[in-house]
Design a protein around this motif. Structure first.
Motif, PDB file in Angstrom:
ATOM      1  N   ALA A  40      34.064  41.072  20.159  1.00 38.91           N
ATOM      2  CA  ALA A  40      35.258  40.478  21.079  1.00 38.91           C
ATOM      3  C   ALA A  40      36.086  41.511  21.544  1.00 38.91           C
ATOM      4  N   THR A  41      36.187  42.586  21.316  1.00 39.47           N
ATOM      5  CA  THR A  41      37.093  43.447  22.118  1.00 39.47           C
ATOM      6  C   THR A  41      36.147  43.654  23.467  1.00 39.47           C
ATOM      7  N   GLN A  42      35.180  43.637  23.665  1.00 32.94           N
ATOM      8  CA  GLN A  42      34.324  43.990  25.043  1.00 32.94           C
ATOM      9  C   GLN A  42      34.542  42.781  25.856  1.00 32.94           C
ATOM     10  N   ILE A  43      34.346  41.580  25.276  1.00 35.73           N
ATOM     11  CA  ILE A  43      34.479  40.414  26.231  1.00 35.73           C
ATOM     12  C   ILE A  43      36.067  40.464  26.445  1.00 35.73           C
ATOM     13  N   GLN A  44      36.934  40.862  25.978  1.00 34.96           N
ATOM     14  CA  GLN A  44      38.364  40.608  26.420  1.00 34.96           C
ATOM     15  C   GLN A  44      38.675  41.712  27.679  1.00 34.96           C
ATOM     16  N   GLN A  45      37.965  42.931  27.201  1.00 30.06           N
ATOM     17  CA  GLN A  45      38.152  43.913  28.220  1.00 30.06           C
ATOM     18  C   GLN A  45      37.502  43.448  29.664  1.00 30.06           C
ATOM     19  N   ASP A  46      36.588  42.974  29.490  1.00 32.36           N
ATOM     20  CA  ASP A  46      35.867  42.616  30.733  1.00 32.36           C
ATOM     21  C   ASP A  46      36.966  41.666  31.516  1.00 32.36           C
ATOM     22  N   VAL A  47      37.677  40.912  30.975  1.00 32.92           N
ATOM     23  CA  VAL A  47      38.507  40.077  31.738  1.00 32.92           C
ATOM     24  C   VAL A  47      39.767  40.713  32.032  1.00 32.92           C
ATOM     25  N   ILE A  48      40.309  41.231  31.015  1.00 29.89           N
ATOM     26  CA  ILE A  48      41.761  41.908  31.031  1.00 29.89           C
ATOM     27  C   ILE A  48      41.885  42.965  32.289  1.00 29.89           C
ATOM     28  N   LYS A  49      40.624  43.854  32.432  1.00 32.21           N
ATOM     29  CA  LYS A  49      40.725  44.860  33.400  1.00 32.21           C
ATOM     30  C   LYS A  49      41.072  44.515  34.843  1.00 32.21           C
ATOM     31  N   ALA A  50      40.780  43.217  35.024  1.00 29.81           N
ATOM     32  CA  ALA A  50      40.975  42.685  36.561  1.00 29.81           C
ATOM     33  C   ALA A  50      42.599  42.489  36.710  1.00 29.81           C
ATOM     34  N   TYR A  51      43.278  42.650  35.707  1.00 30.08           N
ATOM     35  CA  TYR A  51      44.695  42.235  35.674  1.00 30.08           C
ATOM     36  C   TYR A  51      45.650  43.392  35.293  1.00 30.08           C
ATOM     37  N   GLY A  52      45.015  44.614  35.473  1.00 33.55           N
ATOM     38  CA  GLY A  52      45.850  46.107  35.396  1.00 33.55           C
ATOM     39  C   GLY A  52      45.602  46.535  33.908  1.00 33.55           C
ATOM     40  N   PHE A  53      45.085  46.039  33.079  1.00 37.25           N
ATOM     41  CA  PHE A  53      45.112  46.522  31.627  1.00 37.25           C
ATOM     42  C   PHE A  53      43.742  47.552  31.890  1.00 37.25           C
ATOM     43  N   SER A  54      44.067  48.789  30.834  1.00 41.74           N
ATOM     44  CA  SER A  54      43.025  49.619  30.744  1.00 41.74           C
ATOM     45  C   SER A  54      41.881  48.946  30.183  1.00 41.74           C
ATOM     46  N   SER A  55      40.562  49.319  30.644  1.00 40.77           N
ATOM     47  CA  SER A  55      39.516  48.674  29.969  1.00 40.77           C
ATOM     48  C   SER A  55      38.949  49.259  28.683  1.00 40.77           C
ATOM     49  N   ASP A  56      39.895  49.473  27.969  1.00 43.34           N
ATOM     50  CA  ASP A  56      39.490  50.305  26.612  1.00 43.34           C
ATOM     51  C   ASP A  56      40.220  49.515  25.439  1.00 43.34           C
ATOM     52  N   GLY A  57      40.096  50.127  24.379  1.00 37.35           N
ATOM     53  CA  GLY A  57      40.754  49.342  23.177  1.00 37.35           C
ATOM     54  C   GLY A  57      42.155  49.314  23.366  1.00 37.35           C
ATOM     55  N   GLU A  58      42.657  50.398  23.907  1.00 33.52           N
ATOM     56  CA  GLU A  58      44.239  50.187  24.061  1.00 33.52           C
ATOM     57  C   GLU A  58      44.693  49.289  24.848  1.00 33.52           C
ATOM     58  N   GLY A  59      43.796  48.967  25.969  1.00 33.56           N
ATOM     59  CA  GLY A  59      44.200  47.885  27.062  1.00 33.56           C
ATOM     60  C   GLY A  59      44.069  46.431  26.137  1.00 33.56           C
ATOM     61  N   VAL A  60      43.188  46.233  25.295  1.00 27.12           N
ATOM     62  CA  VAL A  60      43.238  45.214  24.399  1.00 27.12           C
ATOM     63  C   VAL A  60      44.409  44.938  23.727  1.00 27.12           C
ATOM     64  N   LEU A  61      44.886  45.941  22.845  1.00 20.95           N
ATOM     65  CA  LEU A  61      45.957  46.153  22.123  1.00 20.95           C
ATOM     66  C   LEU A  61      47.290  45.773  22.958  1.00 20.95           C
ATOM     67  N   LYS A  62      47.429  46.372  23.932  1.00 22.29           N
ATOM     68  CA  LYS A  62      48.552  45.938  24.787  1.00 22.29           C
ATOM     69  C   LYS A  62      48.683  44.569  25.221  1.00 22.29           C
ATOM     70  N   PHE A  63      47.461  44.024  25.662  1.00 21.31           N
ATOM     71  CA  PHE A  63      47.262  42.672  26.032  1.00 21.31           C
ATOM     72  C   PHE A  63      47.766  41.802  24.715  1.00 21.31           C
ATOM     73  N   ALA A  64      47.045  42.160  23.624  1.00 22.07           N
ATOM     74  CA  ALA A  64      47.610  41.333  22.440  1.00 22.07           C
ATOM     75  C   ALA A  64      48.938  41.258  22.004  1.00 22.07           C
TER      76      ALA A  64
END
Length: 107
Positions: A40-64
């Motif tokens: 689930a984290t990987q799927i989210q990372q693949d999308v949110i990295k295009a919007y300036g979030f880092s492509s790691d677990g921290e990026g997913v946490l910031k998005f959440a």
């Protein structure tokens, strides 16, 4: 961005990855964390990295955290957030009705 993340989970290849992870987890919470959460984290990372979030677990946490901050202000975001959580969090079982403190039913 949230709508795109939800759409990514629905993509056939990602839906299959999630189903395989669910099968491996067998509704065991510990195994859910081991198998389902990384997918689930990987799927989210693949999308949110295009919007300036880092492509790691921290990026997913910031998005959440960002989504959480908007849930109370926008019912549509709250609804989409609920849909997203339902995709990778198992439904919580309710305790049996009538169980009191210590799990003993009052008579």
């Amino acid at each position: 961005v949230l709508a795109e993340v939800i759409k990514a989970f629905a993509a056939p290849e990602n839906a299959q990855r999630m189903e395989e992870a669910r099968d491996n987890a067998c509704n065991d919470m510990g195994k859910m964390l081991q198998f389902l959460l990384p997918v689930a984290t990987q799927i989210q990372q693949d999308v949110i990295k295009a919007y300036g979030f880092s492509s790691d677990g921290e990026g997913v946490l910031k998005f959440a955290r960002l989504i959480k901050s908007y849930e109370s202000q926008d019912p549509e975001i709250a609804s989409m957030s609920g849909k997203l959580k339902a995709m990778f969090l198992p439904p919580m079982a309710l305790p049996p009705h009538g169980a009191g403190a210590g799990g003993v039913a009052a008579s």
